[in-house]
Design an enzyme around this catalytic site. Structure first.
Site, PDB file in Angstrom:
ATOM      1  N   GLY A 253     -18.235   6.158  80.660  1.00 57.62           N
ATOM      2  CA  GLY A 253     -17.994   7.287  81.551  1.00 57.62           C
ATOM      3  C   GLY A 253     -17.306   8.433  80.859  1.00 57.62           C
ATOM      4  CG  ASP A 254     -14.845   9.821  76.823  1.00 58.43           C
ATOM      5  OD1 ASP A 254     -13.644   9.981  77.035  1.00 58.43           O
ATOM      6  OD2 ASP A 254     -15.500  10.502  76.006  1.00 58.43           O
ATOM      7  CB  SER A 255     -17.145  13.934  79.744  1.00 59.60           C
ATOM      8  OG  SER A 255     -16.093  14.516  79.046  1.00 59.60           O
ATOM      9  CG  LEU A 257     -18.986   7.291  74.509  1.00 63.86           C
ATOM     10  CD1 LEU A 257     -18.966   7.180  72.998  1.00 63.86           C
ATOM     11  CD2 LEU A 257     -18.386   6.040  75.141  1.00 63.86           C
TER      12      LEU A 257
END
Length: 299
Positions: A253-255, A257
């Site tokens: 969910g890390d933007s 990443l």
DNA sequence: TTCCAGGCAGTAG
DNA sequence: CTACTGCATGGA
């Protein structure tokens, strides 16, 4: 590690670049918990309840650590040295990770371009969790501003050459706050509640680094962390990676990443979790390092 | 102006 | 289980 005349000299492993690590720490963000200068970093840290201030420079195949505020006994110096090894992840052999990068059609450029970049840790788990809550869903510039206000308002500092150097606030201090006090620092109600809740869990001893560490697997560590309100999948993976140096973490969910993975897969949308997993599959056991290197492509 | 940033919890279907 | 929403602010 060698200790002579109140200074610590730590040998560095192969595949280590002080410059790459400093670049990571700098990145254009105004961080209040260390200070970067030309070829050195000054870092306040607490060892055994005592406040230390250290300056780390590069030596010949070593890091040279200088004590700036006092000259502690050798036992303390030993602990400071270990803390630095921990921070720069010096005791890890990256040979295998580099072999995997080298074999990868798209990522082999990292071997040269990012050579020696290490997973810079956040050894203080409480700090790492608070930082995640602060950083959730807002731009990093504002996140650093919020952190600075929290640290300068509720942390302690020592002075060196007229400059204050701050230590992250204690859980016991933040646990006593009410939501309105944090809202005056421009925390959202939600961020304020999460922060106070995490502080309370630490202050009561319900959560600690040792308690997380004692879980038998990464999976159970994640579950223990995610029982805390405000700690989801992203935060749990982030702190396992940054604070407990687990090597198999992917902050789904890390933007950043997502952006990096989408770019390598040539997608014009966010990758699904399955696509992220497929992308990471060749790096089994080195997921955390791949995350760090993918973030590096963005800065 | 609108959209979205290093998410998460709560609710509805 | 998935889909949606509010949260707070600031930069593009």
């Amino acid at each position: 590690m060698q200790i002579t005349d109140g200074k610590i000299s730590i040998p560095v492993p192969a595949l280590f670049s002080f410059q790459e690590c400093l670049h990571f720490l700098d990145r254009g963000y105004d961080d209040c918990l260390y200070s970067i200068g030309d070829g050195y970093v000054i870092k306040p840290l607490e060892i055994g309840g005592k406040k230390q201030l250290i300056r780390i420079k590069e030596g010949t195949n070593s890091l040279e650590v200088e004590m700036l505020n006092e000259k502690p006994e050798p036992l303390i110096l030993q602990l400071v040295g270990r803390w630095v090894e921990d921070w720069f992840d010096l005791n890890r052999d990256l040979t295998l990770f580099y072999k995997l990068l080298d074999e990868h059609a798209q990522l082999s450029f990292m071997v040269e371009n990012f050579r020696g970049l290490r997973l810079m840790g956040i050894p203080n788990l409480f700090e790492a969790l608070c930082w995640c809550v602060i950083g959730q869903q807002i731009n990093l510039t504002f996140a650093h501003r919020l952190k600075r206000r929290l640290v300068e308002t509720y942390g302690t500092a020592i002075s060196y050459q007229g400059q204050p150097y701050y230590y992250f606030p204690k859980p016991e201090v933040l646990a006593e706050l009410d939501v309105e006090q944090l809202k005056t620092l421009q925390f959202s109600r939600q961020k304020a509640e999460y922060t106070i809740g995490i502080a309370t869990a630490f202050a009561r001893g319900e959560l600690s680094k040792d308690k997380v560490k004692s879980q038998p697997s990464s999976e159970q560590m994640l579950q223990k962390l995610q029982r805390i309100r405000g700690v989801g999948k992203w935060t749990a993976n982030y702190v396992l990676m940054k604070s407990l140096a687990r090597m198999d973490c992917i902050p789904y969910g890390d933007s950043g990443l997502n952006t990096a993975v989408a770019s390598f897969l040539k997608l014009d949308r966010k990758p699904t979790q399955q696509e992220v997993n497929n992308f990471f599959a060749p790096f089994n056991g080195w997921e955390s390092y791949l995350v760090i290197y993918l973030w590096r492509t963005l800065s």
